[in-house]
Write an enzyme that holds these catalytic residues in place. Structure first.
Site, PDB file in Angstrom:
ATOM      1  N   TYR A 193      -2.258 -10.123 -16.451  1.00 41.83           N
ATOM      2  CA  TYR A 193      -3.626  -9.633 -16.591  1.00 41.83           C
ATOM      3  C   TYR A 193      -3.766  -8.263 -17.228  1.00 41.83           C
ATOM      4  O   TYR A 193      -4.628  -8.055 -18.074  1.00 41.83           O
ATOM      5  CB  TYR A 193      -4.296  -9.609 -15.206  1.00 41.83           C
ATOM      6  N   ASN A 228       0.754   7.531 -15.683  1.00 43.27           N
ATOM      7  CA  ASN A 228       0.403   6.160 -15.320  1.00 43.27           C
ATOM      8  C   ASN A 228       1.381   5.729 -14.236  1.00 43.27           C
ATOM      9  O   ASN A 228       2.577   5.678 -14.474  1.00 43.27           O
ATOM     10  CB  ASN A 228       0.503   5.250 -16.545  1.00 43.27           C
ATOM     11  N   GLY A 229       0.862   5.432 -13.059  1.00 49.41           N
ATOM     12  CA  GLY A 229       1.733   5.011 -11.969  1.00 49.41           C
ATOM     13  C   GLY A 229       1.305   5.611 -10.657  1.00 49.41           C
ATOM     14  O   GLY A 229       0.176   6.067 -10.493  1.00 49.41           O
ATOM     15  N   GLY A 242      -8.516   1.713 -17.856  1.00 49.70           N
ATOM     16  CA  GLY A 242      -9.190   2.714 -17.042  1.00 49.70           C
ATOM     17  C   GLY A 242     -10.539   3.063 -17.616  1.00 49.70           C
ATOM     18  O   GLY A 242     -10.620   3.553 -18.736  1.00 49.70           O
ATOM     19  N   CYS A 282      -4.429   3.326 -15.021  1.00 52.75           N
ATOM     20  CA  CYS A 282      -4.279   4.361 -16.044  1.00 52.75           C
ATOM     21  C   CYS A 282      -3.787   3.800 -17.371  1.00 52.75           C
ATOM     22  O   CYS A 282      -3.093   2.793 -17.424  1.00 52.75           O
ATOM     23  CB  CYS A 282      -3.279   5.432 -15.603  1.00 52.75           C
TER      24      CYS A 282
END
Length: 486
Positions: A257, A117-118, A42, A16
């Site tokens: 990354y 997000n998570g 995403g 996300c």
């Protein structure tokens, strides 16, 4: 149109990216720009919700931001000076419009939109309890659990109901919430997932990464702190810290990354950290070679650091095409094997007869590494040595990353020697966990209270994993967990 690369399934995927704007005319247009800068986080779906002071406006769609939010009629329909948006990746769970965020609900206090997000690691237990109490869920997303917890809280004010909800969840979350009362941005107490705050004149902006602030011209102000709720109401900003303080554990893989290299994370340049990782890798795992070649694009900064430290020339021995999309072809096993050549192609005249050091950020399943090594040999490389700018990925992530179940992680099945044989390299080596921490400015990884979440490397999860403890080991429940993408 779905445009996720079908031949790029051998990476860990951040699921996300979130972006929010408060106090800007035409806020949705700025959110669309911000989401475009976060597209790498995403690529399966995107959504924007705006508020014009009276009502909420929603547009959600499958596919990229471009193509869905580049039309005037869409942006005009998202009126208001407050808006938030979300981009997500698909996982092994359900891919459908009902899971695309921001999620929206009408509560007793008015509209409530949330971008997450998570991953909530006790979402299954909370969901079962809420359903028994009469809750009706519209999605399979763990984020919807938070909405129901807010709706059923017995506290009087919205902010107290929201805090009450957050105190019942475990795991990782960065959230942007819109209500008629204002915008709320918050992070979990460990700060596992990132969230930053910026400012453009009188406009307040929140984003998963600083690059999204850059694209709208906002100045970075600071990170939203772990366990902090930042409330923007009528142009005024207030901060609340309702949780007991704990040592932060931000995700270390953001530096390896996930984040774009031009982002700043916790006051550190991601690009500079990746170069430092490459340099440390060269110190720990040297090899005699003629060329240092990155696996594009994620291996480039580490390869530069490796080359500078080792003195071996850096060269673009692999050229990447950026135009391979899911709509191009439906990959079967045979086509998937050939497909790496659509994405990567060897620079043959450069590679022929050379001893090559390939630099990549990680090895997940190992399938791409195998194909890249084979490509180097077919191009005439005399030797192929692979160096990885992270420790072996031996464990699944349960904090918002699309990870294969552990049985499919190459490093969980094989030691380094076995992995070397699997990818057919002359040698393979990874940076050590202490070396990774050194590249981030630490002396080493602390055995007690390490500074980052590194569970994908060490298996030391910084929170309880209630759903996995109750329903079996993590691998048995992995598919169920990923039906609840945040």
């Amino acid at each position: 149109m779905l445009t996720t690369n079908p031949f790029d399934d051998d990476k860990l995927r951040e699921e996300c990216g979130i972006f929010g704007v408060s106090g800007m005319d035409g806020a949705a247009a700025a959110v669309a720009l911000g989401l475009h800068a976060l597209q790498h986080r995403g690529q399966e779906a995107a959504g924007i919700t705006s508020f014009d002071g009276r009502q909420f406006h929603i547009h959600r769609a499958m596919g990229h931001v471009a193509g869905n939010f580049d039309r005037d009629e869409v942006i005009r329909a998202l009126s208001g000076d407050t808006a938030c948006g979300h981009v997500r990746y698909s996982t092994t769970g359900e891919t459908s419009l009902r899971n695309v965020q921001p999620l929206y609900a009408e509560l007793a206090s008015g509209g409530f939109a949330i971008a997450h997000n998570g991953n909530i690691s006790n979402a299954m237990r909370l969901r079962r309890d809420l359903i028994r109490r009469g809750a009706i869920f519209q999605s399979t997303s763990d984020t919807e659990v938070i909405i129901h917890l807010v709706a059923t809280s017995q506290f009087r004010t919205l902010i107290d109901r929201f805090i009450d909800a957050l105190k019942q969840v475990e795991g990782a979350y960065s959230l942007i919430v819109m209500t008629p009362e204002g915008m709320i941005a918050c992070r979990d107490p460990l700060g596992i997932r990132p969230l930053v705050m910026g400012k453009l004149d009188d406009t307040i902006v929140f984003a998963s990464e600083t690059v999204a602030l850059d694209v709208v011209g906002a100045e970075y102000v600071r990170d939203v702190e772990p366990g902090e709720l930042v409330i923007v109401k009528g142009g005024e900003i207030s901060s609340h810290k309702p949780f007991a303080p704990v040592g932060p554990r931000p995700c270390i893989f953001e530096y390896v990354y996930f984040s774009r290299p031009d982002s700043i994370s916790n006051d550190r340049s991601v690009y500079s950290v990746r170069k430092a990782i490459g340099a440390q890798l060269a110190i720990e795992m040297p090899v005699e070679a003629d060329l240092v070649v990155p696996v594009p694009d994620s291996g480039v900064p580490a390869a530069i650091g490796y080359a500078q430290q080792s003195g071996i020339p850096f060269e673009l021995g692999i050229i990447r095409s950026h135009y391979v999309g899911r709509t191009f072809i439906q990959p079967g096993d045979k086509v998937r094997h050939l497909g790496v050549k659509l994405k990567h192609n060897a620079n043959r005249e450069l590679i022929k007869g050379k001893r090559v050091v390939l630099i990549d950020d990680s090895i997940v399943r190992g399938t791409t590494s195998l194909k890249i090594v084979q490509m180097m040999r077919e191009a005439g490389a005399a030797e192929v040595h692979m160096r990885i700018a992270s420790p072996p990925t031996r464990h699944s992530c349960f904090y918002g990353v699309d990870t294969p179940e552990r049985a499919k992680l190459l490093a969980a099945k094989l030691d380094v020697g076995g992995m070397t044989d699997f990818i057919h390299a002359d040698s393979l080596a990874f940076i050590s966990i202490d070396g990774l921490y050194k590249a981030l400015g630490e002396a080493h990884r602390a055995d007690i209270h390490p500074k980052y979440c590194d569970a994908c490397f060490t298996g030391e999860y910084p929170t309880t994993l209630t759903d996995q403890d109750e329903n079996g080991p993590p691998d048995d429940q992995f598919a169920l967990l990923h039906e609840r993408v945040g």
